[in-house]
Design a protein around this motif. Structure first.
Motif, PDB file in Angstrom:
ATOM      1  N   MET A  94       2.267   4.457   4.676  1.00 40.83           N
ATOM      2  CA  MET A  94       2.175   5.191   2.675  1.00 40.83           C
ATOM      3  C   MET A  94       3.380   4.521   3.335  1.00 40.83           C
ATOM      4  SD  MET A  94       0.605   7.614   0.990  1.00 40.83           S
ATOM      5  CE  MET A  94       0.551   9.235   2.364  1.00 40.83           C
ATOM      6  N   LYS A  95       4.404   3.725   1.236  1.00 37.27           N
ATOM      7  CA  LYS A  95       5.661   3.652   1.297  1.00 37.27           C
ATOM      8  C   LYS A  95       5.516   5.363   0.298  1.00 37.27           C
ATOM      9  CE  LYS A  95       5.636  -1.075   1.037  1.00 37.27           C
ATOM     10  NZ  LYS A  95       5.678  -2.372   0.369  1.00 37.27           N
ATOM     11  N   GLU A  96       7.345   5.302   0.430  1.00 40.25           N
ATOM     12  CA  GLU A  96       8.287   6.415   0.254  1.00 40.25           C
ATOM     13  C   GLU A  96       7.588   6.438  -1.491  1.00 40.25           C
ATOM     14  OE1 GLU A  96      12.412   8.103  -0.188  1.00 40.25           O
ATOM     15  OE2 GLU A  96      12.440   7.791   1.164  1.00 40.25           O
ATOM     16  N   GLU A  97       7.357   5.010  -1.855  1.00 36.41           N
ATOM     17  CA  GLU A  97       7.139   5.204  -3.582  1.00 36.41           C
ATOM     18  C   GLU A  97       5.623   6.440  -3.971  1.00 36.41           C
ATOM     19  OE1 GLU A  97       8.456   2.592  -2.315  1.00 36.41           O
ATOM     20  OE2 GLU A  97      10.309   2.781  -3.345  1.00 36.41           O
ATOM     21  N   GLU A  98       4.475   5.972  -2.606  1.00 37.66           N
ATOM     22  CA  GLU A  98       3.068   6.499  -2.479  1.00 37.66           C
ATOM     23  C   GLU A  98       3.188   7.480  -2.336  1.00 37.66           C
ATOM     24  OE1 GLU A  98      -1.187   4.444  -1.066  1.00 37.66           O
ATOM     25  OE2 GLU A  98       1.225   3.864  -0.174  1.00 37.66           O
ATOM     26  N   MET A  99       3.773   7.700  -0.974  1.00 37.42           N
ATOM     27  CA  MET A  99       4.085   9.234  -0.799  1.00 37.42           C
ATOM     28  C   MET A  99       4.617  10.093  -1.908  1.00 37.42           C
ATOM     29  SD  MET A  99       3.947  11.153   2.339  1.00 37.42           S
ATOM     30  CE  MET A  99       4.352  12.413   2.990  1.00 37.42           C
ATOM     31  N   TYR A 100       5.890   9.568  -2.894  1.00 40.71           N
ATOM     32  CA  TYR A 100       6.166  10.236  -3.815  1.00 40.71           C
ATOM     33  C   TYR A 100       5.715  10.932  -4.714  1.00 40.71           C
ATOM     34  CZ  TYR A 100       9.490  11.713  -7.649  1.00 40.71           C
ATOM     35  OH  TYR A 100      10.351  12.305  -8.287  1.00 40.71           O
ATOM     36  N   GLN A 101       4.317   9.755  -5.371  1.00 39.60           N
ATOM     37  CA  GLN A 101       3.441   9.959  -5.769  1.00 39.60           C
ATOM     38  C   GLN A 101       2.559  10.721  -6.191  1.00 39.60           C
ATOM     39  OE1 GLN A 101       3.377   8.425  -9.205  1.00 39.60           O
ATOM     40  NE2 GLN A 101       1.755  10.365  -9.904  1.00 39.60           N
ATOM     41  N   LYS A 102       1.909  10.606  -4.570  1.00 39.78           N
ATOM     42  CA  LYS A 102       1.048  11.897  -3.697  1.00 39.78           C
ATOM     43  C   LYS A 102       1.721  12.589  -4.367  1.00 39.78           C
ATOM     44  CE  LYS A 102      -2.449   8.962  -0.841  1.00 39.78           C
ATOM     45  NZ  LYS A 102      -3.806   9.621  -2.165  1.00 39.78           N
ATOM     46  N   THR A 158      11.059  22.203   1.347  1.00 31.90           N
ATOM     47  CA  THR A 158      11.857  22.372   0.086  1.00 31.90           C
ATOM     48  C   THR A 158      11.027  22.324  -1.302  1.00 31.90           C
ATOM     49  OG1 THR A 158      12.607  19.685  -0.565  1.00 31.90           O
ATOM     50  CG2 THR A 158      10.626  19.997   0.428  1.00 31.90           C
ATOM     51  N   HIS A 159      11.753  22.614  -1.925  1.00 34.32           N
ATOM     52  CA  HIS A 159      10.995  21.699  -3.681  1.00 34.32           C
ATOM     53  C   HIS A 159      10.882  20.750  -3.729  1.00 34.32           C
ATOM     54  CE1 HIS A 159      12.198  26.562  -4.291  1.00 34.32           C
ATOM     55  NE2 HIS A 159      10.633  26.463  -4.934  1.00 34.32           N
ATOM     56  N   SER A 160      11.670  19.913  -3.653  1.00 33.69           N
ATOM     57  CA  SER A 160      12.502  18.326  -3.545  1.00 33.69           C
ATOM     58  C   SER A 160      11.339  17.079  -3.295  1.00 33.69           C
ATOM     59  CB  SER A 160      13.634  17.955  -3.682  1.00 33.69           C
ATOM     60  OG  SER A 160      14.025  16.860  -3.701  1.00 33.69           O
ATOM     61  N   VAL A 161      10.620  17.003  -4.117  1.00 33.07           N
ATOM     62  CA  VAL A 161       9.670  16.341  -3.700  1.00 33.07           C
ATOM     63  C   VAL A 161      10.110  14.728  -3.805  1.00 33.07           C
ATOM     64  CG1 VAL A 161       7.936  14.041  -5.299  1.00 33.07           C
ATOM     65  CG2 VAL A 161       8.111  16.232  -6.042  1.00 33.07           C
ATOM     66  N   LYS A 162      11.828  14.482  -3.840  1.00 34.23           N
ATOM     67  CA  LYS A 162      12.395  13.216  -2.967  1.00 34.23           C
ATOM     68  C   LYS A 162      12.550  13.723  -1.808  1.00 34.23           C
ATOM     69  CE  LYS A 162      15.658   9.651  -2.309  1.00 34.23           C
ATOM     70  NZ  LYS A 162      14.666   8.407  -2.584  1.00 34.23           N
ATOM     71  N   ALA A 163      12.662  14.748  -1.379  1.00 35.74           N
ATOM     72  CA  ALA A 163      13.244  15.016   0.002  1.00 35.74           C
ATOM     73  C   ALA A 163      11.855  15.143   0.935  1.00 35.74           C
ATOM     74  CB  ALA A 163      13.766  16.426   0.239  1.00 35.74           C
ATOM     75  N   ALA A 164      10.872  15.785  -0.258  1.00 35.00           N
ATOM     76  CA  ALA A 164       9.222  15.824   1.121  1.00 35.00           C
ATOM     77  C   ALA A 164       8.274  14.018   1.227  1.00 35.00           C
ATOM     78  CB  ALA A 164       8.829  16.413   0.159  1.00 35.00           C
ATOM     79  N   SER A 165       9.408  13.554   0.494  1.00 36.79           N
ATOM     80  CA  SER A 165       9.079  12.274   0.317  1.00 36.79           C
ATOM     81  C   SER A 165       9.244  11.588   1.783  1.00 36.79           C
ATOM     82  CB  SER A 165       8.951  10.807  -0.427  1.00 36.79           C
ATOM     83  OG  SER A 165       8.403  11.247  -1.910  1.00 36.79           O
ATOM     84  N   SER A 166      10.396  12.420   2.178  1.00 32.74           N
ATOM     85  CA  SER A 166      10.586  11.269   3.443  1.00 32.74           C
ATOM     86  C   SER A 166      10.241  11.398   5.302  1.00 32.74           C
ATOM     87  CB  SER A 166      12.595  11.316   3.577  1.00 32.74           C
ATOM     88  OG  SER A 166      12.601  13.124   4.186  1.00 32.74           O
TER      89      SER A 166
END
Length: 255
Positions: free
Chosen positions: A231-239, A202-210
């Motif tokens: 990690m919560k999804e928001e923290e995963m998203y930032q990383k 995926t190119h999507s950070v949102k998708a990868a965060s899941s």
């Protein structure tokens, strides 16, 4: 033992006249445990699509090995590849890959029809999947009669119905709106929590965060990986975002 092992994978494409060579993958090594949910990310041209095609047995590596549940996929004979893919792999694509002349039901049944399964057995196998995906009321509709989110749910049903060892998802949220994306990612999390192994490009950070782990490909190699752990999804998203910034700016270190 890992469900999927990728060892020293290399892929070199030679131009038609043989004058130039392009190295798409140089030395890829990673493994996926049974029940994992792994996302693969990287800039365009990083080799992630080539990697997915090789994992799907749609392309052959120049060298290296892929072992799925103890069996080397690289050595499978060409005439046996279709049956191998049908039995072991489920596919979810960005553009759904549904046949417009088939109802959703017939699209979902197609891999089982090709495998020679009896109709009654197919119906029995689909029933709990359709309920889980919330598509039991639209089975008679055709792809052009339903939304993008419903198409993708039908595609997920088609991937699940063969009870595959591994689901390979190629940009599964790429053609979906934000609401359908959210629903699909929730669905992936649910089926993964029930034990299904998923590998998603995926190119999507949102998708990868899941996902529970994210692999980053750079210059044909695994550059970095992030484990979700607690990690919560928001923290995963930032990383993930931070790592992609390092990739884009040519950096070598990821914290």
């Amino acid at each position: 033992m890992s469900l999927l092992e990728v060892k020293n994978l290399k892929k070199i494409y030679t131009t038609r006249l043989g004058s130039n060579q392009v190295q798409a993958l140089s030395n890829v090594n990673f493994s996926v445990e049974e029940g994992e949910y792994v996302a693969i990310m990287g800039e365009s041209g990083s080799g992630k699509t080539t990697l997915l095609n090789i994992l799907a047995s749609l392309d052959k590596p120049t060298s290296g090995e892929i072992i799925l549940n103890g069996k080397s996929t690289v050595t499978i004979k060409e005439k046996e590849l279709s049956a191998f893919r049908r039995k072991n792999l489920g596919f979810v694509f960005q553009d759904f890959n549904l046949l417009d002349t088939f109802s959703l039901l017939d699209n979902i049944f197609l891999p089982l029809v090709l495998a020679g399964m009896k109709y009654d057995e197919m119906v029995k196998k689909l029933a709990p999947i359709a309920v889980k995906l919330g598509i039991e009321d639209i089975m008679a509709k055709y792809p052009y009669e339903v939304s993008g989110g419903q198409k993708q749910r039908a595609a997920v049903a088609r991937a699940l119905i063969t009870s595959p060892q591994l689901i390979l998802a190629d940009e599964p949220t790429g053609a979906l709106d934000s609401k359908s994306t959210e629903q699909l990612l929730e669905l992936f999390t649910k089926i993964n929590n029930e034990g299904q192994t998923i590998l998603m490009v995926t190119h999507s950070v949102k998708a990868a965060s899941s996902a529970k782990r994210v692999l980053f490909i750079k210059d044909g190699e695994v550059f970095h990986q992030i484990y979700r752990a607690s990690m919560k999804e928001e923290e995963m998203y930032q990383k993930i975002s931070n790592t992609l910034t390092v990739l884009a700016t040519g950096g070598e270190q990821v914290e």
